[in-house]
Structures are given as structure tokens and as C-alpha cells.
Design a protein around this motif. Structure first.
Motif, PDB file in Angstrom:
ATOM      1  N   SER A 154       2.377  16.981 -12.305  1.00 41.77           N
ATOM      2  CA  SER A 154       1.693  16.816 -11.049  1.00 41.77           C
ATOM      3  C   SER A 154       0.842  15.387 -11.073  1.00 41.77           C
ATOM      4  O   SER A 154       0.716  14.652 -10.274  1.00 41.77           O
ATOM      5  N   GLU A 155       0.260  15.201 -12.474  1.00 47.66           N
ATOM      6  CA  GLU A 155      -0.444  13.993 -12.633  1.00 47.66           C
ATOM      7  C   GLU A 155       0.418  12.648 -12.511  1.00 47.66           C
ATOM      8  O   GLU A 155       0.208  11.736 -12.123  1.00 47.66           O
ATOM      9  N   LEU A 156       1.602  12.830 -13.189  1.00 44.43           N
ATOM     10  CA  LEU A 156       2.422  11.819 -13.130  1.00 44.43           C
ATOM     11  C   LEU A 156       3.135  11.591 -11.770  1.00 44.43           C
ATOM     12  O   LEU A 156       3.239  10.478 -11.362  1.00 44.43           O
ATOM     13  N   ARG A 157       3.284  12.663 -10.837  1.00 45.68           N
ATOM     14  CA  ARG A 157       3.537  12.659  -9.616  1.00 45.68           C
ATOM     15  C   ARG A 157       2.784  11.525  -8.872  1.00 45.68           C
ATOM     16  O   ARG A 157       2.961  10.896  -8.268  1.00 45.68           O
ATOM     17  N   LEU A 158       1.390  11.871  -9.040  1.00 45.04           N
ATOM     18  CA  LEU A 158       0.245  11.231  -8.259  1.00 45.04           C
ATOM     19  C   LEU A 158       0.269   9.726  -8.754  1.00 45.04           C
ATOM     20  O   LEU A 158      -0.065   8.927  -7.997  1.00 45.04           O
ATOM     21  N   ARG A 159       0.367   9.465 -10.105  1.00 46.06           N
ATOM     22  CA  ARG A 159       0.425   8.277 -10.654  1.00 46.06           C
ATOM     23  C   ARG A 159       1.753   7.471 -10.163  1.00 46.06           C
ATOM     24  O   ARG A 159       1.358   6.163  -9.683  1.00 46.06           O
ATOM     25  N   SER A 160       2.889   8.187  -9.908  1.00 46.19           N
ATOM     26  CA  SER A 160       3.907   7.475  -9.365  1.00 46.19           C
ATOM     27  C   SER A 160       3.698   6.911  -8.105  1.00 46.19           C
ATOM     28  O   SER A 160       3.898   5.778  -7.681  1.00 46.19           O
ATOM     29  N   ILE A 161       3.131   7.855  -7.120  1.00 44.33           N
ATOM     30  CA  ILE A 161       2.898   7.730  -5.745  1.00 44.33           C
ATOM     31  C   ILE A 161       1.541   6.595  -5.495  1.00 44.33           C
ATOM     32  O   ILE A 161       1.695   5.495  -4.837  1.00 44.33           O
ATOM     33  N   ALA A 162       0.710   6.496  -6.626  1.00 42.32           N
ATOM     34  CA  ALA A 162      -0.243   5.592  -6.516  1.00 42.32           C
ATOM     35  C   ALA A 162      -0.025   4.228  -6.775  1.00 42.32           C
ATOM     36  O   ALA A 162      -0.143   3.300  -6.224  1.00 42.32           O
ATOM     37  N   TRP A 163       1.079   4.283  -7.729  1.00 39.63           N
ATOM     38  CA  TRP A 163       1.816   2.948  -8.110  1.00 39.63           C
ATOM     39  C   TRP A 163       2.315   2.276  -6.841  1.00 39.63           C
ATOM     40  O   TRP A 163       2.237   1.217  -6.610  1.00 39.63           O
ATOM     41  N   ALA A 164       3.113   2.970  -6.048  1.00 37.01           N
ATOM     42  CA  ALA A 164       4.013   2.909  -4.932  1.00 37.01           C
ATOM     43  C   ALA A 164       3.223   2.171  -3.808  1.00 37.01           C
ATOM     44  O   ALA A 164       3.496   1.353  -3.392  1.00 37.01           O
ATOM     45  N   LEU A 165       2.078   3.025  -3.767  1.00 35.64           N
ATOM     46  CA  LEU A 165       1.052   2.577  -2.545  1.00 35.64           C
ATOM     47  C   LEU A 165       0.624   1.317  -2.899  1.00 35.64           C
ATOM     48  O   LEU A 165       0.260   0.440  -2.000  1.00 35.64           O
TER      49      LEU A 165
END
Length: 143
Positions: A18-29
Motif C-alpha cells: 500500500s505504501e509503494l502504491r501511494l508513492r507510485s501515485i505520488a510520483w505520477a501526480l
């Protein structure tokens, strides 16, 4: 007979899914918003296109960073690939002068095409530089 696979242990700590998913979305945004902001001086439509490409660049860059963080050639290739994909969606920059021979036509069209591509690529390249600069500053050892 195949050996039984070892059951995967649930990830805990900083590398949880879940943390990796959030970090991935944060990078994309972050990359998408940077490209959008850098593209706004060129107009709303170019900014939206740059923002969309920046979003996908950030998503890919995060996963590339996880796989091989030291491969700068692969990171530069990713920026080039996203810029190339972005270029495919651009409208024609200049009409081809059919009445001129090939060297003259190239000389007439090349400056306009190169400036058009440069304007299209600058927001994406800027977003990539900002994203990786922030990532490097964040991972730098603190005194």
C-alpha cells in the motif's frame, strides 16, 4: 514433480504494497503537475497534453527507480520515449512545401518543426529533472 512454492510473507515496514502504491501515485501526480505547470505558458491544450504524458512518465519512473536506480541511461531513454510518444499526438507544425526540391523543403520546414518539438518536450524534460532532483535531494545523506 515441482516443489511447493514458498508462501510469500506479507510485506511490512516501509516497503508495504500500500505504501509503494501511494508513492507510485505520488510520483505520477508530481511529474504530471510539474509538466502541466511548465506547459501552461504554451497554452492550455499543450499543458494538458504535457501533464498527461508527465503523469505516465512519473508512474514509469517510479517503477524504474525501484528496479535499477543507478541506470541513468535507462532513465534518459524513458524521458526520450515519453517525449516521442507525446510528439506523435502533436498536430502538424508546418506544411510541407511540395513545390520545392527536398533540401529546400527541409530547410524551410526544419526550424519550425524543431521549435515545435522543443516547446512540446520542455515541460516533460523539466518535470523529469524536477522529479529526479527532488528524489536525489530526499535520498542524500544528511550531515
Amino acid at each position: 514433480m515441482l516443489p511447493n512454492p514458498v508462501p510469500a510473507e506479507p510485506a511490512t515496514g516501509p516497503e508495504s504494497r500500500s505504501e509503494l502504491r501511494l508513492r507510485s501515485i505520488a510520483w505520477a501526480l508530481a511529474a504530471g503537475l510539474c509538466a502541466l505547470a511548465l506547459g501552461l505558458p504554451l497554452g492550455l491544450e499543450p499543458a494538458l497534453r504535457a501533464g498527461g504524458c508527465g503523469f505516465f512518465y512519473g508512474l514509469l519512473a517510479f517503477h524504474l527507480q525501484r528496479v535499477d536506480p543507478d541506470d541513468s541511461h535507462l532513465q534518459a531513454g524513458l524521458v526520450g520515449a515519453v517525449c516521442g510518444i507525446h510528439s506523435l499526438a502533436l498536430p502538424p507544425v508546418a506544411a510541407w512545401p511540395a513545390d520545392q526540391p527536398l533540401p529546400g523543403a527541409l530547410a524551410a520546414v526544419a526550424p519550425a518543426v524543431m521549435m515545435g518539438l522543443l516547446r512540446a518536450w520542455l515541460p516533460l524534460i523539466g518535470a523529469a529533472l524536477l522529479l529526479h532532483g527532488v528524489q536525489r535531494l530526499k535520498s542524500a545523506p544528511r550531515p
